[in-house]
Design an enzyme around this catalytic site. Sequence first.
Site, PDB file in Angstrom:
ATOM      1  N   ASP A   1       0.832  -1.212   0.000  1.00  0.00           N
ATOM      2  CA  ASP A   1       0.000   0.000   0.000  1.00  0.00           C
ATOM      3  C   ASP A   1       0.864   1.258   0.000  1.00  0.00           C
ATOM      4  O   ASP A   1       0.498   2.279   0.570  1.00  0.00           O
ATOM      5  CB  ASP A   1      -0.911  -0.031   1.245  1.00  0.00           C
ATOM      6  CG  ASP A   1      -1.991   1.035   1.192  1.00  0.00           C
ATOM      7  OD1 ASP A   1      -2.497   1.433   2.264  1.00  0.00           O
ATOM      8  OD2 ASP A   1      -2.311   1.505   0.079  1.00  0.00           O
TER       9      ASP A   1
ATOM     10  N   LYS B   1       2.369   3.759  -5.715  1.00  0.00           N
ATOM     11  CA  LYS B   1       1.796   2.815  -6.695  1.00  0.00           C
ATOM     12  C   LYS B   1       2.797   2.460  -7.786  1.00  0.00           C
ATOM     13  O   LYS B   1       2.722   1.386  -8.348  1.00  0.00           O
ATOM     14  CB  LYS B   1       0.526   3.427  -7.307  1.00  0.00           C
ATOM     15  CG  LYS B   1      -0.434   3.995  -6.244  1.00  0.00           C
ATOM     16  CD  LYS B   1      -0.626   3.051  -5.054  1.00  0.00           C
ATOM     17  CE  LYS B   1      -1.077   3.771  -3.805  1.00  0.00           C
ATOM     18  NZ  LYS B   1      -0.951   2.945  -2.572  1.00  0.00           N
TER      19      LYS B   1
ATOM     20  N   ASP C   1      -3.404  -2.760  -2.377  1.00  0.00           N
ATOM     21  CA  ASP C   1      -4.460  -1.750  -2.341  1.00  0.00           C
ATOM     22  C   ASP C   1      -4.412  -0.898  -3.606  1.00  0.00           C
ATOM     23  O   ASP C   1      -3.413  -0.882  -4.338  1.00  0.00           O
ATOM     24  CB  ASP C   1      -4.275  -0.847  -1.103  1.00  0.00           C
ATOM     25  CG  ASP C   1      -5.473   0.081  -0.895  1.00  0.00           C
ATOM     26  OD1 ASP C   1      -5.278   1.157  -0.322  1.00  0.00           O
ATOM     27  OD2 ASP C   1      -6.594  -0.275  -1.327  1.00  0.00           O
ATOM     28  N   ASN C   2      -5.488  -0.179  -3.898  1.00  0.00           N
ATOM     29  CA  ASN C   2      -5.534   0.867  -4.935  1.00  0.00           C
ATOM     30  C   ASN C   2      -5.343   0.380  -6.365  1.00  0.00           C
ATOM     31  O   ASN C   2      -4.739   1.076  -7.195  1.00  0.00           O
ATOM     32  CB  ASN C   2      -4.486   1.949  -4.640  1.00  0.00           C
ATOM     33  CG  ASN C   2      -4.636   2.501  -3.258  1.00  0.00           C
ATOM     34  OD1 ASN C   2      -3.740   2.338  -2.422  1.00  0.00           O
ATOM     35  ND2 ASN C   2      -5.759   3.136  -2.983  1.00  0.00           N
TER      36      ASN C   2
ATOM     37  N   GLU D   1     -11.442   4.540  -0.351  1.00  0.00           N
ATOM     38  CA  GLU D   1     -11.624   4.942   1.046  1.00  0.00           C
ATOM     39  C   GLU D   1     -12.466   6.218   1.189  1.00  0.00           C
ATOM     40  O   GLU D   1     -12.287   7.185   0.450  1.00  0.00           O
ATOM     41  CB  GLU D   1     -10.274   5.117   1.758  1.00  0.00           C
ATOM     42  CG  GLU D   1      -9.269   5.984   1.056  1.00  0.00           C
ATOM     43  CD  GLU D   1      -8.232   5.168   0.313  1.00  0.00           C
ATOM     44  OE1 GLU D   1      -8.592   4.098  -0.213  1.00  0.00           O
ATOM     45  OE2 GLU D   1      -7.073   5.586   0.234  1.00  0.00           O
TER      46      GLU D   1
HETATM   47  N1  LIG Z   1       9.577   2.868  -1.333  1.00  0.00           N
HETATM   48  C1  LIG Z   1       8.824   3.107  -0.242  1.00  0.00           C
HETATM   49  N2  LIG Z   1       9.015   2.388   0.871  1.00  0.00           N
HETATM   50  C2  LIG Z   1       8.263   2.657   1.954  1.00  0.00           C
HETATM   51  N3  LIG Z   1       7.311   3.617   2.021  1.00  0.00           N
HETATM   52  C3  LIG Z   1       7.109   4.330   0.915  1.00  0.00           C
HETATM   53  C4  LIG Z   1       7.842   4.115  -0.247  1.00  0.00           C
HETATM   54  N4  LIG Z   1       7.407   4.978  -1.172  1.00  0.00           N
HETATM   55  C5  LIG Z   1       6.458   5.724  -0.594  1.00  0.00           C
HETATM   56  N5  LIG Z   1       6.269   5.357   0.646  1.00  0.00           N
HETATM   57  C6  LIG Z   1       5.393   5.968   1.600  1.00  0.00           C
HETATM   58  C7  LIG Z   1       3.955   5.616   1.302  1.00  0.00           C
HETATM   59  C8  LIG Z   1       3.252   6.797   0.684  1.00  0.00           C
HETATM   60  C9  LIG Z   1       1.725   6.693   0.704  1.00  0.00           C
HETATM   61  C10 LIG Z   1       1.291   5.576  -0.253  1.00  0.00           C
HETATM   62  N6  LIG Z   1      -0.161   5.592  -0.502  1.00  0.00           N
HETATM   63  C11 LIG Z   1      -0.653   6.341  -1.497  1.00  0.00           C
HETATM   64  O1  LIG Z   1       0.055   7.053  -2.176  1.00  0.00           O
HETATM   65  C12 LIG Z   1      -2.137   6.327  -1.687  1.00  0.00           C
HETATM   66  C13 LIG Z   1      -2.719   7.362  -2.409  1.00  0.00           C
HETATM   67  C14 LIG Z   1      -4.106   7.416  -2.584  1.00  0.00           C
HETATM   68  C15 LIG Z   1      -4.701   8.523  -3.344  1.00  0.00           C
HETATM   69  C16 LIG Z   1      -5.618   8.254  -4.361  1.00  0.00           C
HETATM   70  C17 LIG Z   1      -6.194   9.297  -5.081  1.00  0.00           C
HETATM   71  C18 LIG Z   1      -5.877  10.605  -4.783  1.00  0.00           C
HETATM   72  F1  LIG Z   1      -6.449  11.620  -5.482  1.00  0.00           F
HETATM   73  C19 LIG Z   1      -4.965  10.868  -3.770  1.00  0.00           C
HETATM   74  C20 LIG Z   1      -4.384   9.835  -3.042  1.00  0.00           C
HETATM   75  C21 LIG Z   1      -4.928   6.422  -2.029  1.00  0.00           C
HETATM   76  C22 LIG Z   1      -4.336   5.380  -1.315  1.00  0.00           C
HETATM   77  O2  LIG Z   1      -5.096   4.387  -0.759  1.00  0.00           O
HETATM   78  C23 LIG Z   1      -2.952   5.318  -1.142  1.00  0.00           C
HETATM   79  O3  LIG Z   1      -2.440   4.251  -0.462  1.00  0.00           O
HETATM   80 MG   LIG Z   2      -3.910   2.697  -0.249  1.00  0.00          MG
END
Ligand SMILES: Nc1ncnc2c1ncn2CCCCCNC(=O)c1cc(-c2ccc(F)cc2)cc(O)c1O
Ligand SMILES: [Mg+2]
Length: 214
Positions: free
Chosen positions: A141, A144, A169-170, A199
Amino acid sequence: SAMSLERRILQYVQQQALRGDPDSVMAAIDKFGWEREFAMNVGDVKGVILDRFVKETAPKTMLELGTYMGYSAIRTVRLLPETARFITVEFNQENAAVAKEMIAFAGLQNRIIQIMSDSAEVIPQLKTKYGVETLDMVFIDHWKDVYLRDIKLLETNELLRKGTVVVADNIIKPGAPDYADYVRTCGKYDSTFHESNYEYSNDIDGLEKSVYRG
Ligand SMILES: Nc1ncnc2c1ncn2CCCCCNC(=O)c1cc(-c2ccc(F)cc2)cc(O)c1O
Ligand SMILES: [Mg+2]
């Protein structure tokens, strides 16, 4: 406002939920998501599908990529026995700090191993540094556009075994098309898409469940 969205949600949880009660913490985060502001937790609607996969799999060792505020870590670990090992990886230091406090408030800090690093760094260290043999379940998650890179890293680091369940997810929103195409066509997984709602919204999204053939 001066305080980040994530900090405001943590404060709301600390005021509304019961310390040591994971269900009340989840309920407060979901209430905030529905009633106040969007936050990118897997949420209560997709969360019910994730719960079912966790109960069916009953993983002894599980990896989560993308802790964010700790919502899915709390949601998952509440269904696992004390003996289960749950490792969650978060790249964003500020969100990881909020997650640490959220997980502690839920009383699950002894059940969750939090790593604040890039998944690309952590995955190759899971066997040597974290004593993992193979993973029973993975929840993906995080960003993406690195889902595909990371499932391939899990394969090459021999962290998957016959029957390992990988949930992502997503799949629709924001979408991870290269990942979905890979798990569905590479021949190494039995993969199914589980349509749901995004969500805190009526938009469509869904989870992909991919069982490694070994
Ligand atoms: N290489 C790595 N290793 C570890 N953590 C790491 C990483 N790289 C990053 N990250 C840290 C995670 C960053 C958050 C990831 N989730 C998301 O980006 C995410 C975004 C949306 C979303 C959808 C539509 C929209 F208009 C806006 C937002 C919905 C969701 O359910 C989401 O999970
Ligand atoms: Mg997500």
